[in-house]
Design an enzyme around this catalytic site. Structure first.
Site, PDB file in Angstrom:
ATOM      1  N   ALA A  70      69.161  15.712 115.680  1.00  0.00           N
ATOM      2  CA  ALA A  70      69.078  17.131 115.993  1.00  0.00           C
ATOM      3  C   ALA A  70      70.419  17.741 115.601  1.00  0.00           C
ATOM      4  CB  ALA A  70      68.810  17.317 117.476  1.00  0.00           C
ATOM      5  N   GLU A 116      63.786   9.355 115.821  1.00  0.00           N
ATOM      6  CA  GLU A 116      62.588   9.696 116.600  1.00  0.00           C
ATOM      7  C   GLU A 116      61.513  10.319 115.720  1.00  0.00           C
ATOM      8  OE1 GLU A 116      65.277  11.740 119.342  1.00  0.00           O
ATOM      9  OE2 GLU A 116      64.258  10.697 120.970  1.00  0.00           O
ATOM     10  N   GLU A 136      72.549   9.347 120.907  1.00  0.00           N
ATOM     11  CA  GLU A 136      72.659  10.467 121.855  1.00  0.00           C
ATOM     12  C   GLU A 136      73.630  10.174 122.998  1.00  0.00           C
ATOM     13  OE1 GLU A 136      69.777   9.330 120.606  1.00  0.00           O
ATOM     14  OE2 GLU A 136      68.442  11.017 120.146  1.00  0.00           O
TER      15      GLU A 136
END
Ligand code: HXC
Length: 262
Positions: A70, A116, A136
């Site tokens: 992300a 993911e 993360e």
């Protein structure tokens, strides 16, 4: 179709293979909210409204990354209220409704949301240069696009736990060894191999492929008994397809099948 998107490129070939390329190489194809919504919209569009597209390959542009996660620069200032009320990352749920097979052609880093995204696909093919990881934890957060759920289902609890809690990356070969990726291929042959697999799948009956995909997807969610019952019903329902009549007749008559995809 191409003109509808600004952060991804979409191309559909006449053999039924669609390629969706994440196109932010300068940011290692980091998934900002625009990229995320375009990937989901493109997949839903190709799945529902594009009869030619039969299989969708997802890859990253450039030589370094599939997607490095992300977009950290975008996430840095998000508040809890923004995340919660904005239903952050909920859009990915709809990708589960896509019936056409998704193939991740992982051409480099697949980290965090990138890993993911690859795991949301039905088949992961890796370049020998690919690296996978869920870093993360190093950013003070946890995976939020399915990593804590799909990774243990793919590689087992202990290995998933180690990757998620350390944030370490693994190389393609290791990803194959533990069952995260199906195969690793030389970097310059990745797209050729992905096209081969996709083109092969695209020669089969579209509804039979969709049923097989759905059954395997269900196996990741339900008990064995429930899954077997689901499979049996889907198997029985194949006998309502014209393609079942054609496929079996073609075998008996020693000729290739001509699918009506019905
Ligand atoms: C935003 C990113 C980015 C990311 C790389 N870039 N990853 N921008 N979000 N996830 C940008 C860098 O800032 C830099 O831009 C450019 O891409 C090149 O990256 P470098 O770091 O200079 O490259 P390199 O030194 O080769 O290192 C590659 C790397 C590293 C090891 C992949 O970039 C990295 O660690 N990236 C972050 C990986 C990560 O933590 N992903 C998880 C994100 S969280 P500039 O402008 O500086 O040149 C996540 C949560 C998902 O995914 C679900 C919940 C939301």
């Amino acid at each position: 179709l191409r003109q509808s998107f600004s952060t991804i490129d979409v191309d559909v070939a006449s053999n039924g293979v669609a390629v969706l390329t994440i196109d932010r190489p300068q940011a290692l194809n980091a998934l900002n909210s625009k990229v995320m919504s375009e990937i989901v919209s493109a997949c839903l569009y190709l799945d529902r409204n594009h009869a030619t597209a039969k299989v969708i390959i997802i890859t990253g542009s450039g030589d370094k990354a599939f997607a490095a996660g992300a977009d950290i620069k975008e996430l840095a200032s998000v508040s809890y209220a923004d995340a919660y009320h904005g239903s952050m990352l909920n859009g990915w749920e709809t990708l589960r409704s896509v019936r056409k097979p998704l193939i991740a052609a992982v051409n480099g880093y697949a980290l965090g949301g990138g890993c993911e995204l690859a795991m949301m696909c039905d088949i992961i093919l890796a370049s020998e240069r690919a690296q996978f990881g869920q870093p993360e934890i190093t950013l003070g957060v946890i995976p939020g696009m399915g990593g804590t759920q799909r990774l243990p289902r793919a590689v087992g609890r202990s290995r998933a736990m180690e990757l998620i809690l350390t944030g370490d990356f693994i190389k393609a070969e290791e990803a194959v060894r533990i069952g995260l990726a199906s195969r690793a291929v030389p970097h310059d042959q990745l797209m050729e191999e992905a096209h081969k697999v996709a083109a092969k799948i695209a020669t089969h009956s579209v509804p039979a492929v969709a049923k097989a995909k759905e059954c395997v997807a269900v196996s990741q969610e339900v008990s064995l008994g429930e899954g077997l019952r689901f499979e049996k019903r889907e198997f029985w329902s194949c006998f309502a397809l014209e393609d079942q009549k054609e496929g079996m007749a073609a075998f008996v008559q020693k000729r290739p099948p001509v699918w009506s995809h019905k």
